[in-house]
Enzyme design. Structure first.
Site, PDB file in Angstrom:
ATOM      1  N   ASP A 532       0.946 -10.866   4.271  1.00 24.22           N
ATOM      2  CA  ASP A 532       0.276 -12.093   3.660  1.00 24.22           C
ATOM      3  C   ASP A 532      -0.337 -12.637   4.926  1.00 24.22           C
ATOM      4  OD1 ASP A 532       0.597 -11.219   1.225  1.00 24.22           O
ATOM      5  OD2 ASP A 532       2.297 -12.863   0.660  1.00 24.22           O
TER       6      ASP A 532
HETATM    7  P1  NAP Z   1       4.767 -10.322   3.289  1.00 28.75           P
HETATM    8  O1  NAP Z   1       3.449 -10.801   2.942  1.00 28.75           O
HETATM    9  O2  NAP Z   1       5.914 -10.526   2.254  1.00 28.75           O
HETATM   10  O3  NAP Z   1       4.694  -8.760   3.500  1.00 28.75           O
HETATM   11  C1  NAP Z   1       5.942  -8.037   4.005  1.00 28.75           C
HETATM   12  C2  NAP Z   1       5.437  -6.568   4.201  1.00 28.75           C
HETATM   13  O4  NAP Z   1       6.516  -5.902   4.785  1.00 28.75           O
HETATM   14  C3  NAP Z   1       5.313  -5.958   2.722  1.00 28.75           C
HETATM   15  O5  NAP Z   1       4.162  -5.668   2.561  1.00 28.75           O
HETATM   16  C4  NAP Z   1       6.039  -4.420   3.021  1.00 28.75           C
HETATM   17  O6  NAP Z   1       5.242  -3.557   2.688  1.00 28.75           O
HETATM   18  C5  NAP Z   1       6.620  -4.527   4.423  1.00 28.75           C
HETATM   19  N1  NAP Z   1       7.889  -4.052   4.597  1.00 28.75           N
HETATM   20  C6  NAP Z   1       9.172  -4.443   3.820  1.00 28.75           C
HETATM   21  N2  NAP Z   1      10.047  -3.544   4.225  1.00 28.75           N
HETATM   22  C7  NAP Z   1       9.549  -2.848   5.221  1.00 28.75           C
HETATM   23  C8  NAP Z   1      10.241  -1.819   6.195  1.00 28.75           C
HETATM   24  N3  NAP Z   1      11.636  -1.569   5.974  1.00 28.75           N
HETATM   25  N4  NAP Z   1       9.495  -1.361   7.221  1.00 28.75           N
HETATM   26  C9  NAP Z   1       8.113  -1.748   7.482  1.00 28.75           C
HETATM   27  N5  NAP Z   1       7.423  -2.447   6.585  1.00 28.75           N
HETATM   28  C10 NAP Z   1       8.294  -2.903   5.586  1.00 28.75           C
HETATM   29  O7  NAP Z   1       5.604 -10.845   4.607  1.00 28.75           O
HETATM   30  P2  NAP Z   1       4.730 -11.886   5.586  1.00 28.75           P
HETATM   31  O8  NAP Z   1       3.584 -11.285   6.056  1.00 28.75           O
HETATM   32  O9  NAP Z   1       5.990 -12.209   6.753  1.00 28.75           O
HETATM   33  O10 NAP Z   1       4.452 -13.050   4.438  1.00 28.75           O
HETATM   34  C11 NAP Z   1       5.506 -14.019   4.248  1.00 28.75           C
HETATM   35  C12 NAP Z   1       5.160 -14.378   2.901  1.00 28.75           C
HETATM   36  O11 NAP Z   1       6.444 -14.887   2.156  1.00 28.75           O
HETATM   37  C13 NAP Z   1       4.134 -15.127   2.648  1.00 28.75           C
HETATM   38  O12 NAP Z   1       3.234 -14.936   1.585  1.00 28.75           O
HETATM   39  C14 NAP Z   1       4.968 -16.804   2.675  1.00 28.75           C
HETATM   40  O13 NAP Z   1       4.163 -17.681   1.874  1.00 28.75           O
HETATM   41  C15 NAP Z   1       6.065 -16.280   1.821  1.00 28.75           C
HETATM   42  N6  NAP Z   1       7.044 -17.219   1.879  1.00 28.75           N
HETATM   43  C16 NAP Z   1       7.481 -17.583   2.990  1.00 28.75           C
HETATM   44  C17 NAP Z   1       8.651 -18.426   3.312  1.00 28.75           C
HETATM   45  C18 NAP Z   1       8.989 -18.680   4.721  1.00 28.75           C
HETATM   46  O14 NAP Z   1       9.764 -19.878   4.643  1.00 28.75           O
HETATM   47  N7  NAP Z   1       8.790 -17.905   5.498  1.00 28.75           N
HETATM   48  C19 NAP Z   1       9.066 -19.174   2.156  1.00 28.75           C
HETATM   49  C20 NAP Z   1       8.678 -18.659   0.820  1.00 28.75           C
HETATM   50  C21 NAP Z   1       7.627 -17.697   0.974  1.00 28.75           C
HETATM   51  P3  NAP Z   1       5.798  -1.901   2.408  1.00 28.75           P
HETATM   52  O15 NAP Z   1       6.513  -2.356   1.029  1.00 28.75           O
HETATM   53  O16 NAP Z   1       4.629  -1.276   1.991  1.00 28.75           O
HETATM   54  O17 NAP Z   1       6.679  -1.477   3.590  1.00 28.75           O
END
Ligand code: NAP
Length: 606
Positions: A532
């Site tokens: 994301d």
């Molecule tokens: P993300 O958008 O949730 O994407 C994580 C990606 O990691 C997934 O598409 C997944 O794809 C991949 N993944 C999972 N396991 C894996 C593995 N073992 N090896 C390789 N890839 C793997 O993560 P992000 O880009 O870090 O974004 C964070 C999201 O969380 C944002 O939307 C944010 O708003 C939200 N959020 C963050 C917080 C905070 O405080 N950080 C709090 C609440 C919400 P596959 O399944 O295809 O592998």
């Protein structure tokens, strides 16, 4: 309005402003340690718990109930204090620059610790020396020292807590700051032991012992990836302590309490109760003991609002009638149920925001306890904690471009079958894949590399492999930077903690605003499990749930390699336009396995 209450309210407001000033200066790098630091400081509920556990209840029918509640509260609060400070220190120890990693040497805090301990020993020695001849030490402490010790220890510990939070404004001073805060907690506890209401130390000592063993084990053993659930569990213990102390006070004094005290006490048990069960629920979701998806049902909001109205109505009734009635316990039970209902409809991925909010509620329950017991140190720390939690949740929501209401009531992440089918059916172009051998050759030719870590890196536990790859590349003259999005992962500062654990110097980590101008210069961007936070739809597609969220401008780099297992979406549940960009290549597989393969390919290219 009594003078004490007025003073308490002034202190509460001023501490809140001070908290706002201090917390806004904490860099995103240190947001995870900040969460556990405020959690540790919130263990100040220990002060009230000690008095309840050690008081004399000989004139109270079933007085042992109060002692038992106090004992449980001491156990919970000391678990928090010990565990919270230990895990915060473990985290902060990892934050070092490249220079500091080479340097070693003595940590400034070690000197401070020696000075503090020397001061403490000097004070104890002085007291021993000042004791009149023939007077026992116990009697001397009780008669001449107790009231002064109580007062001055609280003033000193309040100053130490403020300095501790101030230290978190830079990784350089953060550890020393937390040492001061821990010493502040120690002083507050020692001072409270002189409280004239305390007549027995038996249950206090036992509670301390259990709390130290449990908290110590949690603080030293829990892996960094489990910090969010540990923080949630800790909030629940702190809130339980606040709630139990309130129940004990009502059990003892009931109708004798003034209306003002009853108002604060109602607030304390309601907020303490709902924070206790809400935090337990959050911890269980994060630990995957309960399904992480939002659980919704028809009439949910109506049920929650009705329950809240009954709780508030009961509180008002108790204050107005000023009677000792079992109705109070019904109100407490409903608050516990309300905490569960509040968190059930929220998805696991939104839990960090919920945890920060619950942290804030826990702080407010502590401050209310401070008003009930007229204890100023509890009012100060409760206010600091309340502000910190609230600010952190606002910062997270802002970085996700969402409102707090959307997080609490939006059931974000609940993907219907139709949505999932539609997402799967939508094809936006060609996706190119690449294998480890080709990726290694490309990396060999790069001069500037930017690594974008995300939640997938945490899932795969790939941080050590990422650091090893970066150091191999550095030896070959590749300049490597890490791009850290404020909400990458699942808690604020998540990526910073993981990379610090893998010994990546924090001066190689760049926040979003700082790194975005560098993307056009990057030969390769390696996206490790981030999704994301790299989605260009956030800038261009008004219908995307991510629209408006600031992102890492990965698409401006010369080439992009994305490490993930499949084309599945991330947290927001939407397709990533980046993957269809002609400069982008997908290295499918678990991030740790892929990077380990890459490392061995790189080594074979020598
Ligand atoms: P993300 O958008 O949730 O994407 C994580 C990606 O990691 C997934 O598409 C997944 O794809 C991949 N993944 C999972 N396991 C894996 C593995 N073992 N090896 C390789 N890839 C793997 O993560 P992000 O880009 O870090 O974004 C964070 C999201 O969380 C944002 O939307 C944010 O708003 C939200 N959020 C963050 C917080 C905070 O405080 N950080 C709090 C609440 C919400 P596959 O399944 O295809 O592998």
């Amino acid at each position: 309005m009594t003078t004490d209450l007025e003073v308490g309210l002034y202190i509460f407001m001023l501490a809140g402003f001070l908290g706002y000033h201090l917390i806004t200066r904490v860099p995103p790098l240190l947001h995870t340690p900040l969460m556990s630091a405020t959690n540790a400081i919130a263990a100040i509920s220990l002060v009230g718990s000690l008095v309840v556990a050690g008081s004399d209840y000989s004139d109270v029918e079933y007085g042992w109930v109060c002692t038992l509640l106090g004992f449980i509260a001491v156990t919970c609060s000391s678990t928090n204090a010990v565990g919270g400070f230990l895990i915060t220190d473990r985290m902060l120890r990892m934050f070092k620059t490249a220079e500091e990693r080479k340097g070693g040497g003595e940590w400034a805090g070690q000197r401070a610790l020696r000075v503090l301990l020397a001061l403490f020993v000097a004070v104890v020695g002085l007291l021993f020396w000042a004791r009149p001849a023939g007077m026992g030490m116990g009697e001397f402490l009780r008669e001449h020292v107790a009231s002064e010790a109580l007062r001055y220890s609280y003033i000193l510990s309040a100053a130490m807590f403020v300095l501790g939070l101030k230290g978190l404004s830079s990784p350089k001073w953060a550890r020393s700051g937390m040492l001061l805060a821990a010493f502040g907690m120690f002083l507050a506890v020692v001072g409270t032991l002189f409280d004239p209401h305390i007549v027995t130390y038996r249950w206090i000592a036992l509670g301390f012992l259990i709390g130290t063993v449990v908290g110590g084990t949690m603080g030293l053993r829990i892996p960094m990836t489990a910090v969010p659930q540990r923080t949630a569990l800790s909030h629940s213990l702190g809130a339980l302590a606040a709630c139990l102390v309130g129940i004990s006070e009502y059990f003892r004094f009931g109708g004798e309490l003034s209306r003002v005290t009853l108002t604060a006490l109602d607030f304390q048990v309601i907020v303490g109760g709902l924070t206790f069960t809400g935090s337990l629920m959050a911890a269980a979701k994060l630990q995957e003991l309960l399904p992480g998806r939002p659980i919704t049902y028809r009439g949910q909001n109506i049920l929650s609002l009705s329950l809240l109205s009954v709780i508030v109505g009961s509180a008002v009734y108790l204050v107005v009638t000023q009677t000792a009635t079992p109705f109070f316990y019904v109100m407490v039970t409903l608050s516990l149920v309300f905490g569960l209902l509040l968190v059930i409809p929220i998805g696991a991925a939104d839990m960090p925001v919920v945890i920060a909010l619950l942290n804030s509620y826990g702080g407010l329950a502590d401050a209310a306890m401070g008003f009930v017991l007229m204890n100023k140190i509890q009012i100060i720390t409760g206010s600091l904690d309340g502000t910190s939690g609230f600010l952190l949740s606002l910062l997270m929501c802002r970085a996700m471009n969402r409102s707090v209401a959307n997080v609490l009531f939006g059931a974000f992440g609940k993907v219907s079958d139709e949505d999932a089918a539609a997402a799967g059916a939508e094809a936006k172009g060609t996706v190119r894949s690449i294998v480890a051998e080709e990726t290694a050759v490309l990396l060999e030719t790069a001069r500037n590399l930017i690594v974008v870590p995300g939640y997938g890196m945490a899932v795969a536990q790939a941080q050590h492999a990422v650091a090893e790859l970066a150091s191999i590349l550095k030896e070959r003259g590749v300049d490597t930077k890490y791009a850290i999005h404020p909400v990458a992962g699942r808690m604020p500062g998540h990526m910073n903690v993981l990379l610090a654990e893998a010994n990546v110097p924090y001066d190689q980590l760049f926040e979003m605003e700082a790194i975005n101008p560098y993307f056009p210069e990057a030969d390769i961007v390696l996206v490790v499990g981030a999704n994301d936070v790299t989605n260009p739809a956030a800038k261009s597609n008004k219908s995307s749930p991510l629209y408006g969220m600031p992102i890492l401008e990965v698409e401006r780099a010369k080439s992009i390699i994305v490490l993930k297992r499949s084309m599945r979406p991330g947290f927001a549940g939407v397709d990533n336009d980046l993957y269809y960009n002609e400069k982008c290549m997908m290295l499918f597989g678990d991030a740790k396995t892929s990077i380990t393969k890459l490392i061995s390919e790189m080594k074979s290219l020598l």
